[in-house]
Write an enzyme that holds these catalytic residues in place. Structure first.
Site, mmCIF file in Angstrom:
data_model
loop_
_atom_site.group_PDB
_atom_site.id
_atom_site.type_symbol
_atom_site.label_atom_id
_atom_site.label_comp_id
_atom_site.label_asym_id
_atom_site.label_seq_id
_atom_site.Cartn_x
_atom_site.Cartn_y
_atom_site.Cartn_z
ATOM 1 N N ASP A 90 0.839 -1.194 0.000
ATOM 2 C CA ASP A 90 0.000 0.000 0.000
ATOM 3 C C ASP A 90 0.874 1.243 0.000
ATOM 4 O O ASP A 90 0.962 1.993 0.984
ATOM 5 C CB ASP A 90 -0.936 -0.020 1.213
ATOM 6 C CG ASP A 90 -1.916 -1.176 1.166
ATOM 7 O OD1 ASP A 90 -2.081 -1.772 0.078
ATOM 8 O OD2 ASP A 90 -2.519 -1.492 2.206
ATOM 9 N N ASP B 3 -5.776 -7.327 -5.555
ATOM 10 C CA ASP B 3 -6.971 -6.942 -4.791
ATOM 11 C C ASP B 3 -7.752 -5.879 -5.561
ATOM 12 O O ASP B 3 -7.691 -4.693 -5.248
ATOM 13 C CB ASP B 3 -6.546 -6.428 -3.417
ATOM 14 C CG ASP B 3 -7.725 -6.190 -2.496
ATOM 15 O OD1 ASP B 3 -8.808 -6.748 -2.755
ATOM 16 O OD2 ASP B 3 -7.563 -5.441 -1.513
ATOM 17 N N LYS C 94 -11.269 -6.212 -6.249
ATOM 18 C CA LYS C 94 -12.677 -6.168 -5.822
ATOM 19 C C LYS C 94 -13.608 -5.920 -7.012
ATOM 20 O O LYS C 94 -14.422 -5.001 -7.018
ATOM 21 C CB LYS C 94 -12.882 -5.113 -4.739
ATOM 22 C CG LYS C 94 -12.049 -5.351 -3.478
ATOM 23 C CD LYS C 94 -12.345 -4.293 -2.432
ATOM 24 C CE LYS C 94 -11.518 -4.513 -1.167
ATOM 25 N NZ LYS C 94 -10.078 -4.210 -1.384
ATOM 26 N N LEU D 12 -16.558 -5.953 -9.680
ATOM 27 C CA LEU D 12 -18.014 -6.088 -9.691
ATOM 28 C C LEU D 12 -18.552 -5.374 -10.919
ATOM 29 O O LEU D 12 -18.339 -4.179 -11.098
ATOM 30 C CB LEU D 12 -18.654 -5.508 -8.434
ATOM 31 C CG LEU D 12 -20.183 -5.645 -8.365
ATOM 32 C CD1 LEU D 12 -20.599 -7.116 -8.381
ATOM 33 C CD2 LEU D 12 -20.740 -4.947 -7.137
ATOM 34 N N ASP D 13 -19.234 -6.136 -11.779
ATOM 35 C CA ASP D 13 -19.805 -5.575 -12.999
ATOM 36 C C ASP D 13 -20.775 -6.610 -13.550
ATOM 37 O O ASP D 13 -21.049 -7.631 -12.911
ATOM 38 C CB ASP D 13 -18.694 -5.242 -14.004
ATOM 39 C CG ASP D 13 -19.026 -4.029 -14.866
ATOM 40 O OD1 ASP D 13 -20.145 -4.006 -15.433
ATOM 41 O OD2 ASP D 13 -18.184 -3.127 -14.974
ATOM 42 N N ILE D 14 -21.276 -6.374 -14.761
ATOM 43 C CA ILE D 14 -22.131 -7.373 -15.385
ATOM 44 C C ILE D 14 -21.303 -8.621 -15.681
ATOM 45 O O ILE D 14 -20.079 -8.571 -15.775
ATOM 46 C CB ILE D 14 -22.787 -6.826 -16.667
ATOM 47 C CG1 ILE D 14 -21.721 -6.468 -17.707
ATOM 48 C CG2 ILE D 14 -23.674 -5.626 -16.358
ATOM 49 C CD1 ILE D 14 -22.315 -6.095 -19.059
ATOM 50 N N THR E 199 -13.393 -4.696 6.264
ATOM 51 C CA THR E 199 -13.089 -4.658 7.699
ATOM 52 C C THR E 199 -13.117 -3.244 8.259
ATOM 53 O O THR E 199 -13.046 -3.060 9.480
ATOM 54 C CB THR E 199 -11.714 -5.296 7.989
ATOM 55 O OG1 THR E 199 -10.719 -4.695 7.161
ATOM 56 C CG2 THR E 199 -11.751 -6.790 7.739
ATOM 57 N N ARG F 99 -3.439 -6.846 12.979
ATOM 58 C CA ARG F 99 -2.555 -5.925 13.686
ATOM 59 C C ARG F 99 -1.724 -6.706 14.701
ATOM 60 O O ARG F 99 -2.284 -7.317 15.611
ATOM 61 C CB ARG F 99 -3.369 -4.834 14.399
ATOM 62 C CG ARG F 99 -4.060 -3.858 13.437
ATOM 63 C CD ARG F 99 -3.033 -3.021 12.709
ATOM 64 N NE ARG F 99 -3.629 -2.026 11.822
ATOM 65 C CZ ARG F 99 -3.877 -2.206 10.531
ATOM 66 N NH1 ARG F 99 -3.607 -3.383 9.976
ATOM 67 N NH2 ARG F 99 -4.375 -1.243 9.791
ATOM 68 N N GLN G 67 -8.998 0.558 10.707
ATOM 69 C CA GLN G 67 -9.696 -0.723 10.765
ATOM 70 C C GLN G 67 -10.550 -0.804 12.033
ATOM 71 O O GLN G 67 -10.113 -0.407 13.111
ATOM 72 C CB GLN G 67 -8.694 -1.886 10.751
ATOM 73 C CG GLN G 67 -7.788 -1.919 9.539
ATOM 74 C CD GLN G 67 -8.508 -2.337 8.275
ATOM 75 O OE1 GLN G 67 -9.663 -2.714 8.316
ATOM 76 N NE2 GLN G 67 -7.825 -2.257 7.152
#
EC number: 4.1.1.23
Length: 235
Positions: free
Chosen positions: A12, A61, A63, A65-67, A116, A177, A186
């Site tokens: 990150d 990562d 994530k 989401l679509d048709i 989370t 953690r 978080q």
């Protein structure tokens, strides 16, 4: 599967240069890396390919989401990149399309249940009439039915999720953690030791390692905590 195959360090960071420096610093201690939006949009897909080609495992990562057709097309291309894991939101039609597209590739598809960083108040604001715990279990069952490789959930739900998924599916837990570290943004967190004891198979740790004064020392501390959970010294 040893601790190095279970610990996923989240890259990150905002630039490829910083990611390369971190990977170099961590060396052979870390095998598995997570790459998300921040790095992907800084040229991280090519970096992910290079890391995979060098022998590292990559958890992409995204994530998704679509048709259905769009999800399937994206998964087909990602499966060709040599990635080890890929996330998509745990919506049944999207998961079924992804599973079909990834068939035979070795890519482990993970359904994202509830972030989370979200609690019951956040879900209510978003229009959900379920608490995080109930929604996680529902989506875990939908992921199992769709043929997914595993799910992403808080370690706090891992024990009950394992009962839903059975013994073979992966449970990947962010919000980890190490003992004594700050929780950051978080809201549902757990230590590496407790997360593995609860049934998690893979732990995602970013800030406590990435932002540590000595990232390699921090990573080794997490690995040691994981080893203690899986192979206690007194057994």
């Amino acid at each position: 599967m040893d601790a190095r195959e279970r610990l996923i360090v989240g890259l990150d960071v905002p630039t490829i240069g910083e990611a390369e420096k971190l990977v170099s610093t961590l060396g052979d201690d870390i095998l598995f890396y997570k790459i998300g939006y921040q790095l992907v949009f800084a040229g991280g897909l090519e970096f992910a390919r290079d890391l995979a080609a060098s022998g590292k495992k990559i958890f992409l990562d995204m994530k998704l989401l679509d048709i259905d057709n769009t999800v399937a097309s994206g998964v087909e291309n990602i499966a060709r990149m040599g990635m080890s894991m890929l996330t998509l939101h745990a919506y049944p039609k999207a998961m079924r399309a992804a599973v079909e597209a990834a068939a035979g590739s070795g890519l482990c598809l993970l359904g994202v249940t509830v972030l989370t960083s979200m609690d019951a108040e956040d879900l209510a604001e978003a229009g959900y009439n379920q608490d995080p715990h109930s929604l996680v279990l529902r989506r875990a069952e939908q992921a199992r039915a769709a043929g997914m490789g595993g799910i992403v959930c808080s370690a706090a739900e891992a024990a009950e999720v394992r009962e839903v998924l059975g013994p073979d599916m992966a449970i990947v837990t962010p919000g980890i953690r190490p003992t004594g570290s700050d929780h950051g943004d978080q809201k549902r967190v757990m230590t590496p030791f407790d997360a593995l004891k609860a049934g998690a198979t893979h732990l995602v740790v970013a800030r406590p390692i990435v932002k540590a004064p000595d990232p390699r020392h921090a990573a080794r501390a997490v690995l040691n905590e994981m080893v203690a959970a899986r192979w206690p010294a007194n057994r």
